[in-house]
Design a protein around this motif. Structure first.
Motif, short mmCIF file in Angstrom:
data_model
loop_
_atom_site.label_atom_id
_atom_site.label_comp_id
_atom_site.label_asym_id
_atom_site.label_seq_id
_atom_site.Cartn_x
_atom_site.Cartn_y
_atom_site.Cartn_z
N ARG A 8 49.16 32.35 48.59
CA ARG A 8 49.03 32.71 47.17
C ARG A 8 47.56 32.98 46.82
O ARG A 8 47.25 33.93 46.11
N TYR A 11 46.63 36.31 48.28
CA TYR A 11 47.23 37.39 47.50
C TYR A 11 46.43 37.64 46.22
O TYR A 11 46.12 38.78 45.88
N MET A 12 46.06 36.56 45.55
CA MET A 12 45.31 36.70 44.31
C MET A 12 43.90 37.23 44.58
O MET A 12 43.32 37.90 43.72
N SER A 13 43.37 36.99 45.76
CA SER A 13 42.03 37.48 46.10
C SER A 13 42.00 38.98 46.34
O SER A 13 40.92 39.57 46.38
N GLY A 15 42.74 41.30 44.44
CA GLY A 15 42.27 42.03 43.26
C GLY A 15 43.42 42.73 42.56
O GLY A 15 44.41 43.12 43.17
N VAL A 16 43.26 42.89 41.27
CA VAL A 16 44.31 43.45 40.43
C VAL A 16 44.71 44.88 40.83
O VAL A 16 45.90 45.16 40.94
N PRO A 17 43.78 45.78 41.09
CA PRO A 17 44.20 47.15 41.42
C PRO A 17 45.09 47.22 42.67
O PRO A 17 46.12 47.89 42.65
N ARG A 19 46.84 44.74 44.08
CA ARG A 19 48.12 44.05 43.81
C ARG A 19 49.03 44.93 42.95
O ARG A 19 50.23 44.99 43.18
N ALA A 20 48.46 45.61 41.97
CA ALA A 20 49.27 46.48 41.11
C ALA A 20 49.91 47.61 41.91
O ALA A 20 51.09 47.92 41.72
N GLU A 23 52.68 46.03 44.15
CA GLU A 23 53.84 45.64 43.35
C GLU A 23 54.59 46.85 42.82
O GLU A 23 55.83 46.86 42.80
#
Length: 97
Positions: A8, A11-13, A15-17, A19-20, A23
């Motif tokens: 987890r 995964y969070m490391s 970065g938002v772009p 992961r977006a 997903e």
């Protein structure tokens, strides 16, 4: 730290772009992005199907580098996200971390 918590954090490391994108691609293919937290060995399958083998291999290498900070064996980490058996071995190796 247990293996699921370590995944987890990895995964969070990402970065938002990134992961977006992952997903979005997983949802577009009919998958559930949240499933990877219950079954981390599916993560790279989703990435490979959605974004190609080269991107899955890149993320695998990022995972190996991430867990090295916790002094986890790189060989176990390299296999962890590719198969259920690899994940099982990774969990066993992390028992002492």
């Amino acid at each position: 730290m247990d293996a699921y918590q370590l995944f987890r954090e990895f995964y969070m490391s990402l970065g938002v772009p990134l992961r977006a994108v992952v997903e979005f691609k997983v949802r577009r293919r009919g998958g559930n992005p949240g499933e990877v937290f219950e079954k981390p060995w599916l993560f790279l399958r989703y990435v490979e199907a959605a974004m190609g083998r080269h991107n899955a291999e890149l993320i695998s290498m990022l995972f190996v580098e991430f867990v090295r900070r916790y002094r986890v064996d790189a060989g176990a980490a390299a296999e962890a996200l590719w198969s259920e058996e690899g994940w099982r071995r990774f969990v066993q190796r992390l028992g002492g971390v």
